[in-house]
Scaffold this motif. Structure first.
Motif, PDB file in Angstrom:
ATOM      1  N   GLN A 299      20.001  67.188  20.939  1.00  0.00           N
ATOM      2  CA  GLN A 299      19.609  65.916  20.260  1.00  0.00           C
ATOM      3  C   GLN A 299      20.238  65.745  18.808  1.00  0.00           C
ATOM      4  O   GLN A 299      20.843  64.652  18.403  1.00  0.00           O
ATOM      5  CB  GLN A 299      18.414  65.231  20.949  1.00  0.00           C
ATOM      6  N   PHE A 300      19.733  66.795  18.182  1.00  0.00           N
ATOM      7  CA  PHE A 300      19.739  66.613  16.841  1.00  0.00           C
ATOM      8  C   PHE A 300      21.115  66.783  16.349  1.00  0.00           C
ATOM      9  O   PHE A 300      21.514  66.483  15.082  1.00  0.00           O
ATOM     10  CB  PHE A 300      18.648  67.727  15.845  1.00  0.00           C
ATOM     11  N   MET A 301      22.056  67.531  17.075  1.00  0.00           N
ATOM     12  CA  MET A 301      23.867  67.813  16.737  1.00  0.00           C
ATOM     13  C   MET A 301      24.010  66.395  16.666  1.00  0.00           C
ATOM     14  O   MET A 301      24.943  66.193  16.112  1.00  0.00           O
ATOM     15  CB  MET A 301      23.934  68.593  17.883  1.00  0.00           C
ATOM     16  N   SER A 302      23.635  65.617  17.769  1.00  0.00           N
ATOM     17  CA  SER A 302      24.319  64.335  17.683  1.00  0.00           C
ATOM     18  C   SER A 302      23.834  63.715  16.394  1.00  0.00           C
ATOM     19  O   SER A 302      24.750  62.639  15.778  1.00  0.00           O
ATOM     20  CB  SER A 302      23.863  63.359  18.815  1.00  0.00           C
ATOM     21  N   VAL A 303      22.614  63.729  16.085  1.00  0.00           N
ATOM     22  CA  VAL A 303      22.243  63.049  14.875  1.00  0.00           C
ATOM     23  C   VAL A 303      23.018  63.510  13.630  1.00  0.00           C
ATOM     24  O   VAL A 303      23.439  62.783  12.742  1.00  0.00           O
ATOM     25  CB  VAL A 303      20.553  63.345  14.544  1.00  0.00           C
ATOM     26  N   ALA A 304      23.393  64.884  13.618  1.00  0.00           N
ATOM     27  CA  ALA A 304      24.062  65.608  12.539  1.00  0.00           C
ATOM     28  C   ALA A 304      25.544  64.828  12.530  1.00  0.00           C
ATOM     29  O   ALA A 304      26.067  64.642  11.287  1.00  0.00           O
ATOM     30  CB  ALA A 304      24.289  66.772  12.585  1.00  0.00           C
ATOM     31  N   ASP A 305      26.181  64.713  13.544  1.00  0.00           N
ATOM     32  CA  ASP A 305      27.535  64.142  13.864  1.00  0.00           C
ATOM     33  C   ASP A 305      27.435  62.765  13.071  1.00  0.00           C
ATOM     34  O   ASP A 305      28.532  62.258  12.496  1.00  0.00           O
ATOM     35  CB  ASP A 305      27.681  63.879  15.205  1.00  0.00           C
ATOM     36  N   GLU A 306      26.458  61.988  13.233  1.00  0.00           N
ATOM     37  CA  GLU A 306      26.538  60.710  12.922  1.00  0.00           C
ATOM     38  C   GLU A 306      26.063  60.211  11.354  1.00  0.00           C
ATOM     39  O   GLU A 306      26.100  59.164  10.712  1.00  0.00           O
ATOM     40  CB  GLU A 306      25.614  59.791  13.845  1.00  0.00           C
ATOM     41  N   ALA A 307      25.445  61.421  10.711  1.00  0.00           N
ATOM     42  CA  ALA A 307      25.249  61.671   9.256  1.00  0.00           C
ATOM     43  C   ALA A 307      26.346  61.100   8.426  1.00  0.00           C
ATOM     44  O   ALA A 307      27.114  61.641   8.738  1.00  0.00           O
ATOM     45  CB  ALA A 307      24.407  62.968   9.102  1.00  0.00           C
ATOM     46  N   GLN A 308      26.175  60.594   7.686  1.00  0.00           N
ATOM     47  CA  GLN A 308      27.034  60.032   6.376  1.00  0.00           C
ATOM     48  C   GLN A 308      27.024  61.158   5.360  1.00  0.00           C
ATOM     49  O   GLN A 308      25.966  61.253   4.656  1.00  0.00           O
ATOM     50  CB  GLN A 308      26.833  58.502   5.790  1.00  0.00           C
ATOM     51  N   ILE A 309      28.061  61.833   5.208  1.00  0.00           N
ATOM     52  CA  ILE A 309      27.888  62.728   4.095  1.00  0.00           C
ATOM     53  C   ILE A 309      28.749  62.063   2.850  1.00  0.00           C
ATOM     54  O   ILE A 309      29.958  61.887   2.786  1.00  0.00           O
ATOM     55  CB  ILE A 309      28.738  64.086   4.677  1.00  0.00           C
ATOM     56  N   ASN A 310      27.974  61.908   1.887  1.00  0.00           N
ATOM     57  CA  ASN A 310      28.507  61.139   0.554  1.00  0.00           C
ATOM     58  C   ASN A 310      29.238  62.124  -0.389  1.00  0.00           C
ATOM     59  O   ASN A 310      30.169  61.668  -0.813  1.00  0.00           O
ATOM     60  CB  ASN A 310      27.193  60.443  -0.077  1.00  0.00           C
ATOM     61  N   ALA A 311      28.650  63.238  -0.430  1.00  0.00           N
ATOM     62  CA  ALA A 311      29.280  64.468  -1.538  1.00  0.00           C
ATOM     63  C   ALA A 311      30.475  65.053  -0.722  1.00  0.00           C
ATOM     64  O   ALA A 311      30.699  65.214   0.522  1.00  0.00           O
ATOM     65  CB  ALA A 311      28.157  65.537  -1.507  1.00  0.00           C
ATOM     66  N   PRO A 312      31.738  65.058  -1.454  1.00  0.00           N
ATOM     67  CA  PRO A 312      32.673  65.485  -0.879  1.00  0.00           C
ATOM     68  C   PRO A 312      32.639  67.074  -0.948  1.00  0.00           C
ATOM     69  O   PRO A 312      31.765  67.943  -1.396  1.00  0.00           O
ATOM     70  CB  PRO A 312      33.715  65.395  -2.125  1.00  0.00           C
ATOM     71  N   PRO A 313      33.264  67.655   0.226  1.00  0.00           N
ATOM     72  CA  PRO A 313      33.358  69.038   0.527  1.00  0.00           C
ATOM     73  C   PRO A 313      33.846  69.965  -0.382  1.00  0.00           C
ATOM     74  O   PRO A 313      34.534  69.457  -1.303  1.00  0.00           O
ATOM     75  CB  PRO A 313      34.114  69.249   2.000  1.00  0.00           C
ATOM     76  N   LYS A 314      33.081  71.175  -0.672  1.00  0.00           N
ATOM     77  CA  LYS A 314      33.660  71.993  -1.659  1.00  0.00           C
ATOM     78  C   LYS A 314      35.087  72.498  -1.439  1.00  0.00           C
ATOM     79  O   LYS A 314      35.372  72.646  -0.337  1.00  0.00           O
ATOM     80  CB  LYS A 314      32.852  73.207  -1.818  1.00  0.00           C
ATOM     81  N   THR A 315      35.940  72.576  -2.381  1.00  0.00           N
ATOM     82  CA  THR A 315      37.170  73.374  -2.243  1.00  0.00           C
ATOM     83  C   THR A 315      37.019  74.496  -1.773  1.00  0.00           C
ATOM     84  O   THR A 315      35.932  75.298  -1.873  1.00  0.00           O
ATOM     85  CB  THR A 315      37.667  73.089  -3.635  1.00  0.00           C
ATOM     86  N   ARG A 316      38.113  75.067  -1.339  1.00  0.00           N
ATOM     87  CA  ARG A 316      38.321  76.513  -0.732  1.00  0.00           C
ATOM     88  C   ARG A 316      37.966  77.403  -2.062  1.00  0.00           C
ATOM     89  O   ARG A 316      37.344  78.414  -1.714  1.00  0.00           O
ATOM     90  CB  ARG A 316      39.697  76.832  -0.316  1.00  0.00           C
ATOM     91  N   ARG A 317      38.682  77.198  -3.137  1.00  0.00           N
ATOM     92  CA  ARG A 317      38.304  78.040  -4.362  1.00  0.00           C
ATOM     93  C   ARG A 317      36.918  78.006  -4.961  1.00  0.00           C
ATOM     94  O   ARG A 317      36.181  79.244  -5.002  1.00  0.00           O
ATOM     95  CB  ARG A 317      39.079  77.702  -5.547  1.00  0.00           C
ATOM     96  N   ASN A 318      36.163  76.836  -4.888  1.00  0.00           N
ATOM     97  CA  ASN A 318      34.613  76.900  -5.232  1.00  0.00           C
ATOM     98  C   ASN A 318      33.984  77.555  -4.089  1.00  0.00           C
ATOM     99  O   ASN A 318      32.890  78.008  -4.582  1.00  0.00           O
ATOM    100  CB  ASN A 318      34.413  75.369  -5.061  1.00  0.00           C
ATOM    101  N   ARG A 319      34.220  77.509  -2.887  1.00  0.00           N
ATOM    102  CA  ARG A 319      33.750  78.402  -1.834  1.00  0.00           C
ATOM    103  C   ARG A 319      33.780  79.671  -1.977  1.00  0.00           C
ATOM    104  O   ARG A 319      32.817  80.620  -1.691  1.00  0.00           O
ATOM    105  CB  ARG A 319      34.014  77.728  -0.321  1.00  0.00           C
ATOM    106  N   PHE A 320      35.146  80.041  -2.174  1.00  0.00           N
ATOM    107  CA  PHE A 320      35.168  81.466  -2.772  1.00  0.00           C
ATOM    108  C   PHE A 320      34.343  82.014  -3.813  1.00  0.00           C
ATOM    109  O   PHE A 320      33.655  83.259  -3.405  1.00  0.00           O
ATOM    110  CB  PHE A 320      36.676  81.860  -2.726  1.00  0.00           C
TER     111      PHE A 320
END
Length: 780
Positions: free
Chosen positions: A664-685
């Protein structure tokens, strides 16, 4: 005869269950497929969306429910705003084939990769446009597909349904810390998740991610490595790190030690060993750990260094860095017979006693004097008896050595004469007055340490990877020390006698050391006896007979009864910091009821050093982007989930309720609005490696580093082959009336160091600086 063709049908024919409705044209035989998706997910002309991404996600969800995938297509913009956008089936379009002309000569090194295409011209699509109300209107929808729809079991194989998520990244990175590659990490996740289709990625995806991670490190390897250590120096208390580069910016050497290593050095740094033969990293740089012995008689790492060469200059720099970090030098340092190292220790640490590894020297005995002499006579046994013992005085050792060489006619043997000249650097009898000299007589501790690090690292890793491997290994070492401390505090050893000092020793020493002391006390009771005693001033001299040594003379023990000052001629306390059985025998005779405090060395006690906090070596103290807090939160969620599962494993109804709650919480996570942009691949590395993303490299890795023993790219010739080659050249020159061999050149035909010597170990190792080689020394 039975037929195996597919046209025959039968039980062996493949049964691939397609999804959706299949339509076949009666005229052309063309097949079309209508997806079997819920009506609530099916697009319809006239639908409105707030953004382009909303339209794409809706169409993507519809496609996934039907068993296919989509991609973004053409778009039109007006002043930077999308006014028209197409979304297609991922199999839309056709592959463009390159023209081929066989009359045109192709490059010989051209290699064409045969890559299949998934484009089959599918017409399924939707189109949206921007309305005056700033909404996106779907004005076109083609539902019918011209390609087969995948069955549910194959959906995970589509590229659009695969990807490396955060869990995959963490798994690959954490497994790398344990020297486990991406393929084994993938197989591990397959077992945890319950199948290949549950992982969400393929083995190739895991390998590609690791490859991209190494490419991210690339030429910035040394830069990232040094900056990560310097960041620890900035944020962690009492952390030392020193490094040196060439004028071109190439890393020459680096040394580091954290607070716990320094604390261990102050307590256990009386005798240390370091070995410069550990297998290298991908740049052929040398890892040098400094090893001591802790209060559990286990190896403890006191510091570490990486060197780019084995010159006297490099070793001198390293020894100065160690002295600056710790404030003083050890009493005894044990190494192999490296001439550059020998010179550096004499120059930088003149107050330390340099001891050569006995094993490395004695291991050459058979090669140097001949196998026949060692195997068919008692020469090796007699020589080992005087070399390895510490009971002889220097005068007695020298007399025995001369007698053995006279008996076997080896008085003029060059190698034996050479090592005899070094006797004060490796024979135990010359270290009798050196405190704790018995702790290390060989470099086996360093070799054991090298094996320990070798299990968790590999010679092909980058410097950044190696530092992660090193931190993981140190964390394991400290965990083992904490466990040994725990076993000492919370377990009680069995007592073998009613001797009061045995009970006290059990509360003083660590478990390992107490067991050694207990053996001495047991030896007192069963194998030692006092023959007589004499009064010498304020002292009493006891003559103790050791029944395990019937041929030896009595062991003399001098004791002052008032303050229990005691000394035995066996020098066990001076060697190891522990009382011998002969002293315990005297203490038992005199009924001493309290363990003499002056003979309790703190280095062997239970509370010698405090334990470090778990995981302290794995952090650098600075975390501006809160990645450590995020990782800690993820670990807490994982631990909480495991805790609940372990508690409810036998209660299926409760376990099912917990599963439903998570879903049930998985569906809540799918509907959540992510305002921050995802990290780039280089930043994640950069986050995974604990380093900053670099743009320019001021510190570079060395190229083409060579060390002693690394060999030559050419095939090595034996002495016989070299002699034949030289002889053949001389004959041809003489026959051709050309230049003949000069008189002085004849000495170069045969190499060696004298009778009985035929190995190359006596040749100096060239390390790039002729000043490192002593003319009178033969290295190893």
């Amino acid at each position: 005869m039975a037929s195996n063709t597919l046209a025959d049908g039968g039980d062996d024919a493949p049964n691939y269950q397609i999804r959706g409705v299949e339509q076949v044209s009666p005229n052309t035989g063309t097949k079309r497929y209508i997806p079997d998706s819920p009506s609530s997910l099916t697009p319809a002309e006239g639908m409105l969306f707030d953004t382009v991404d909303d339209a794409y996600n809706f169409y993507k969800t519809y496609a996934e429910a039907g068993g296919w995938t989509v991609r973004k297509g053409t778009q039109h913009k007006n002043r930077g705003i999308v006014i028209n956008k197409y979304f297609f089936c991922s199999k839309e379009g056709q592959k463009d084939f390159r023209p081929v002309d066989t009359l045109v000569e192709q490059p010989s090194d051209r290699w064409v990769r045969r890559v299949p295409s998934k484009r089959t011209g599918c017409q399924a699509a939707i189109r949206i446009k921007l309305t005056d109300a700033k909404k996106y209107l779907q004005y076109h929808f083609t539902e019918v597909r011209t390609t087969m729809i995948l069955c549910m079991e194959d959906l995970h194989l589509l590229k659009e349904n695969r990807g490396i998520n955060r869990a995959h990244e963490e798994m690959i990175n954490k497994m790398s810390h344990l020297n486990i590659g991406p393929v084994r990490a993938f197989n591990f996740m397959k077992e945890v998740y319950g199948g290949f289709d549950k992982v969400g990625a393929t083995k190739v995806d895991f390998k590609n991610f690791k490859k991209e991670l190494n490419l991210f490190i690339g030429e910035f390897d040394a830069e990232m490595f040094v900056k990560r250590l310097m960041r620890k120096k900035e944020f962690l208390p009492n952390f030392s790190c020193e490094y040196e580069t060439t004028v071109e910016g190439v890393l020459k050497c680096i040394f580091w030690a954290d607070e716990d290593m320094k604390r261990n050095y102050y307590m256990f740094g009386d005798v240390i060993s370091f070995d410069a033969t550990y297998k290298r990293n991908k740049y052929n740089m040398m890892f040098v750990p400094f090893t001591g012995i802790d209060n559990h008689n286990r190896n403890v790492t006191l510091g570490a260094a990486i060197l780019g060469s084995e010159t006297t200059e490099t070793y001198s720099w390293l020894l100065r860095a160690i002295k600056n970090a710790y404030g003083y030098t050890p009493s005894v340092i044990v190494t192999d017979q490296d001439p550059a190292m020998k010179r550096a220790i004499a120059d930088v640490w003149p107050e330390s006693r340099h001891r050569l590894c006995m094993w490395h020297i004695m291991d050459k005995l058979t090669t140097k004097v001949g196998a026949a002499l060692c195997s068919n006579t008692n020469f090796r046994k007699r020589l080992s008896a005087v070399v390895w013992t510490d009971s002889l005085l220097p005068e007695a050792f020298e007399a025995e050595w001369v007698a053995i060489l006279n008996d076997f006619g080896l008085t003029d043997h060059e190698w034996l004469t050479y090592i005899y000249g070094l006797r004060e650097s490796w024979i135990p009898t010359y270290y009798r007055e050196e405190e704790m000299f018995g702790l290390m007589r060989t470099s086996s501790r360093s070799e054991s340490e090298n094996h320990f690090f070798g299990k968790i690292s590999n010679p092909k890793c980058t410097l950044v990877e190696f530092l992660s491997h090193f931190d993981t290994a140190i964390e394991a070492q400290r965990h083992e020390h904490r466990k040994n401390d725990h076993d000492t505090r919370y377990t009680n050893p069995g007592e073998w006698s009613d001797f009061v000092l045995e009970k006290q020793a059990a509360q003083i020493y660590t478990r390992t050391i107490f067991l050694d002391v207990q053996l001495e006390i047991q030896h007192v009771i069963h194998r030692c006896t006092s023959v007589r005693l004499d009064h010498v001033g304020d002292f009493i001299k006891f003559f103790i007979k050791d029944l395990d040594r019937p041929c030896s003379s009595f062991f003399e023990v001098m004791i002052h009864e008032e303050d229990v000052t005691v000394k035995c001629i066996c020098n066990r306390f001076e060697q190891f910091g522990l009382l011998c059985s002969h002293i315990f025998c005297v203490l038992r005779i005199l009924d001493v009821r309290e363990f003499p405090k002056q003979y309790i060395l703190r280095r062997w006690t239970r509370e010698a050093v405090p334990n470090s906090s778990p995981g302290s070596i794995l952090t650098d103290g600075g975390d501006p982007d809160r990645s450590e807090e995020v990782n800690r939160c993820v670990r807490e969620i994982s631990h909480a989930t495991e805790y609940v599962v372990n508690k409810l494993i036998s209660k299926f109804d409760k376990l099912s309720d917990f599963r439903d709650h998570i879903k049930q919480f998985m569906s809540v996570a799918d509907e959540a609005q992510i305002n921050a942009p995802p990290k780039t691949r280089r930043n994640r590395f950069a986050e995974l490696l604990g380093v900053a993303s670099e743009s320019t490299a001021t510190i570079r890795v060395p190229v083409g580093t060579r060390f002693k023993g690394c060999g030559s790219h050419k095939l090595l010739k034996s002495q016989k082959e070299r002699a034949i080659s030289q002889s053949g050249s001389a004959s041809r020159n003489a026959e051709g009336n050309e230049d003949t061999i000069r008189e002085g050149d004849a000495a170069t035909v045969v190499e060696g160091d004298g009778p009985g010597s035929n190995d190359a170990d006596d040749v100096f190792y060239t390390s790039g600086n002729d000043a490192d080689l002593d003319d009178e020394d033969m290295a190893e």
